[in-house]
Design an enzyme around this catalytic site. Structure first.
Site, PDB file in Angstrom:
ATOM      1  N   THR A  99       0.817  -1.208   0.000  1.00  0.00           N
ATOM      2  CA  THR A  99       0.000   0.000   0.000  1.00  0.00           C
ATOM      3  C   THR A  99       0.856   1.266   0.000  1.00  0.00           C
ATOM      4  OG1 THR A  99      -0.208  -0.383   2.377  1.00  0.00           O
ATOM      5  CG2 THR A  99      -2.111  -0.894   1.010  1.00  0.00           C
ATOM      6  N   GLU A 110     -22.823  -2.684   3.249  1.00  0.00           N
ATOM      7  CA  GLU A 110     -22.449  -1.376   3.799  1.00  0.00           C
ATOM      8  C   GLU A 110     -23.583  -0.365   3.643  1.00  0.00           C
ATOM      9  OE1 GLU A 110     -19.973  -1.218   5.723  1.00  0.00           O
ATOM     10  OE2 GLU A 110     -19.137  -3.149   5.117  1.00  0.00           O
TER      11      GLU A 110
HETATM   12  P1  ADP Z   1       4.644  -1.435   1.454  1.00  0.00           P
HETATM   13  O1  ADP Z   1       5.851  -0.912   2.144  1.00  0.00           O
HETATM   14  O2  ADP Z   1       3.370  -0.858   2.010  1.00  0.00           O
HETATM   15  O3  ADP Z   1       4.572  -2.921   1.340  1.00  0.00           O
HETATM   16  P2  ADP Z   1       5.869  -0.204  -0.812  1.00  0.00           P
HETATM   17  O4  ADP Z   1       6.021   1.184  -0.328  1.00  0.00           O
HETATM   18  O5  ADP Z   1       7.056  -1.084  -0.723  1.00  0.00           O
HETATM   19  O6  ADP Z   1       4.665  -0.915  -0.048  1.00  0.00           O
HETATM   20  O7  ADP Z   1       5.320  -0.175  -2.302  1.00  0.00           O
HETATM   21  C1  ADP Z   1       5.999  -0.808  -3.354  1.00  0.00           C
HETATM   22  C2  ADP Z   1       5.975   0.035  -4.600  1.00  0.00           C
HETATM   23  O8  ADP Z   1       4.641   0.178  -5.093  1.00  0.00           O
HETATM   24  C3  ADP Z   1       6.472   1.447  -4.404  1.00  0.00           C
HETATM   25  O9  ADP Z   1       7.842   1.527  -4.537  1.00  0.00           O
HETATM   26  C4  ADP Z   1       5.741   2.209  -5.499  1.00  0.00           C
HETATM   27  O10 ADP Z   1       6.378   2.079  -6.734  1.00  0.00           O
HETATM   28  C5  ADP Z   1       4.424   1.483  -5.574  1.00  0.00           C
HETATM   29  N1  ADP Z   1       3.422   2.142  -4.730  1.00  0.00           N
HETATM   30  C6  ADP Z   1       2.825   1.618  -3.635  1.00  0.00           C
HETATM   31  N2  ADP Z   1       1.961   2.484  -3.096  1.00  0.00           N
HETATM   32  C7  ADP Z   1       2.005   3.601  -3.847  1.00  0.00           C
HETATM   33  C8  ADP Z   1       1.344   4.873  -3.795  1.00  0.00           C
HETATM   34  N3  ADP Z   1       0.442   5.152  -2.847  1.00  0.00           N
HETATM   35  N4  ADP Z   1       1.637   5.790  -4.748  1.00  0.00           N
HETATM   36  C9  ADP Z   1       2.538   5.512  -5.702  1.00  0.00           C
HETATM   37  N5  ADP Z   1       3.202   4.353  -5.806  1.00  0.00           N
HETATM   38  C10 ADP Z   1       2.947   3.385  -4.908  1.00  0.00           C
HETATM   39 ZN    ZN Z   2     -20.890  -4.926   8.571  1.00  0.00          ZN
END
Ligand code: ADP
Ligand code: ZN
Length: 602
Positions: free
Chosen positions: A211, A431
């Site tokens: 995320t 919902e």
């Molecule tokens: P987490 O740490 O929550 O598992 P990451 O930050 O490692 O997720 O996300 C992996 C990749 O996915 C990031 O490097 C980016 O390229 C993409 N990504 C994830 N979330 C976003 C977001 N909200 N906006 C833009 N890119 C994102």
């Molecule tokens: Zn419910």
């Protein structure tokens, strides 16, 4: 001699490709020379298996391991020493174990983690060559892909200031807003200190994998212009006692010397799981690591400017010691993005790519319910690769469609949850049921937000917030809350073919509330006597009520639940048309704010 060299140089100068050829020859000569130097047999680094043997034979006194470079220095008992390289992708101790070194043997030597270590000359060249080769290979790859991989940036090394900023983070604006004060703090820590303001120290980012938690943490460091240190809780869980703890110690030491800075600990639950939960190996180690982490967090003054960000997708498994005040006492949710969020994430990732005119990113966003930022980044990347493969000038609609399909069928991402269409529909009705019932129940808190974006174990949620903080809850307010909770199940019954497990949590909360009313708040006909919650074995062994009283209480609880259920059912059946409207909007938009919901209701 001198003359002949000049002649040769002249020859090269006169020819069209002379300079380039010369450069190539010189480079070739250097590489050949270096290879020759490093190929001398007595300069070979010792194989790891020999190191393992020496350890088993008790000949090793101390080992220094530089995890950044994978370079090991081995100090033998006979005062000689060796340098060698290990596989950086796995912990050293694991490799030794694999090579037959036992824990007891390992415990007999001093194992230390050190920062980057320089090597003797020829080995440096050796490494330089590997790096150069890798660089060339990488460059060639990028070229071959025709710029499809243009997103590649310089690999980040620990302790650098990241060039990621908030511009790279999309679709999770609320989470970002909650973290902005950390940037302000890191930038002006003196001012914070002077004003005696409360300084953030530990923040937990809570959200499903992919995320954008890591991204967000990096962006904070980038925005504030401070170094970023990162590690993962799973790295701490080691077979050998004490290693996790020593890593934590060296990480904090490095970080404190570079404050203000950010330490990011991914998968913190791996290191900080509730103690004594379950049994088996590695537990002692985990305790030590966790203790070290707590010691480090308590050990520095917040004014030093080290902010620790932890990431997890489960707060409930964390050791409570971690979430105590002064440690990870702030939690920021990082939810899965809704349609608008997904659209803006896609926009961030297509920034440097060429799109064909037939591409509509909103359609892509619409077709990817339940996916997270990492999935979307993958989809864009996959689409670009498909485009190159089929010789397209730019990424086309068809490329995107294929990439989305691949992602949805699990080709790309394993863990993501993709919602099936009928599941989405059921959740939307569920919902909508909550929301409509809450809206129509006089003493209910106003509906604040409805979403069908899954979070954790929940398919979606409807949130109601009181208009003011309050000290007391009246009987009618509690009843209204139970009625609202019933709305989900009722809607499933009236609008869907079958009922689902989705109401499980609602019913649990509703039952608890009814129990409170009857057993502890004196709000039913059974009288004013309150009953303590049975605790532990004592409670199980000795029921505090006689059979008759127990039946009475039970009956009263059931009556409250039945009454609220009937009321919810009446409302949902009368508001069929409103229900449809809310459901359709949810399916279209996935999230409805209070204003949007009220507009639909009127
Ligand atoms: P987490 O740490 O929550 O598992 P990451 O930050 O490692 O997720 O996300 C992996 C990749 O996915 C990031 O490097 C980016 O390229 C993409 N990504 C994830 N979330 C976003 C977001 N909200 N906006 C833009 N890119 C994102
Ligand atoms: Zn419910």
């Amino acid at each position: 001699m001198k003359q002949s060299v000049t002649q040769i140089l002249d020859f090269f100068k006169k020819h069209k490709y002379g300079k380039m050829t010369l450069a190539l020859i010189v480079t070739g000569a250097i590489i050949a020379g270096a290879l020759f130097l490093t190929a001398k047999p007595d300069e070979e680094p010792v194989p790891l298996s020999e190191v393992a043997e020496a350890i088993s034979a008790g000949q090793v006194n101390r080992i220094e391991d530089s995890p950044d470079t994978g370079i090991l220095t081995i100090y033998y008992k006979d005062k000689s020493q060796d340098t060698t390289r290990r596989d950086k992708t796995a912990p050293f101790l694991e490799q030794m174990k694999y090579l037959g070194v036992s824990e007891t043997q390992m415990a007999q030597l001093q194992y230390e983690l050190v920062e980057q270590k320089s090597m003797s000359g020829d080995k440096v060249i050796n490494i330089a060559i590997s790096v150069a080769m890798l660089g060339l290979l990488g460059f060639a790859l990028v070229r071959m892909n025709g710029g499809a991989m243009a997103g590649i940036r310089k690999k980040y090394t620990e302790g650098d200031i990241p060039n990621t900023t908030f511009k790279d983070v999309a679709g999770i604006d609320e989470s970002r807003e909650e973290l902005i004060d950390i940037v302000t703090f890191l930038k002006n820590k003196e001012m914070y200190a002077r004003m005696g303001a409360r300084m953030p120290r530990g923040v937990l980012l809570v959200g499903d994998p992919g995320t954008g938690k890591t991204l967000l943490a990096k962006a904070i460091a980038g925005e504030a212009g401070v170094p970023f240190f990162t590690t993962s809780g799973s790295e701490f869980v080691e077979v050998f006692v004490g290693v996790g703890a020593s890593r934590v110690r060296s990480l904090f030491k490095k970080a404190r010397s570079k404050a203000p800075c950010i330490i990011f600990i991914d998968e913190i639950d791996a290191a900080g799981r509730k103690r004594n939960a379950g049994s088996g190996g590695g537990e002692m180690e985990q305790d030590q690591t966790l203790n070290q982490l707590l010691v480090e967090m308590d050990g520095f003054a917040a004014a030093e400017g080290v902010v620790v960000l932890g990431a997890t997708n489960r707060v409930d498994v964390l050791d409570p010691a971690l979430t105590r005040p002064g440690r990870f006492d702030r939690h920021v949710n990082v939810p899965r993005p809704d349609i608008k969020g997904r659209l803006s994430i896609l926009e961030v990732h297509v920034k440097d790519r060429r799109l064909a005119p037939d591409v509509n990113l909103l359609d892509v966003a619409k077709s990817t319910p339940g996916l997270v930022g990492a999935d979307l980044a993958n989809i864009v990347n996959e689409a670009a690769i498909l485009a190159v493969r089929s010789g397209h000038e730019a990424i086309t609609k068809a490329d995107f469609q294929e990439a989305v399909e691949k992602a949805l069928t699990g080709g790309v991402q394993q863990k993501s949850r993709v919602m099936k269409e009928d599941e989405r529909r059921t959740i939307a009705y569920h919902e909508a049921g909550h929301a409509v019932v809450m809206h129509e129940t006089p003493h209910s808190d106003p509906v604040y937000k409805i979403t069908i974006i899954p979070r954790g174990q929940m398919g979606g949620f409807t949130m109601a917030l009181p208009e003011q903080d309050r000290l007391l809850m009246s009987r009618n307010q509690i009843l209204a809350r139970i009625t609202g909770l019933m709305g989900g199940r009722v809607a499933e019954e009236l609008f869907c073919d079958d009922i689902t497990s989705g109401a499980g949590h609602d019913l649990k909360v509703a039952t608890q509330l009814a129990e409170e009313m009857v057993m502890r708040l004196g709000m039913s006909d059974t009288g004013l006597r309150v009953f303590n919650k049975p605790e532990g074995f004592e409670g199980m062994a000795a029921p505090r009520t006689g059979q008759k009283t127990f039946e009475e209480l039970d009956h009263a609880i059931k009556q409250i639940l039945d009454q609220c259920y009937a009321e919810a059912k009446r409302i949902v059946s009368e508001k069929r048309e409103t229900m449809e409207r809310v459901t359709q909007s949810l399916l279209k938009q996935e999230t409805l704010s209070r204003e949007e919901f009220v507009a639909i209701m009127q």
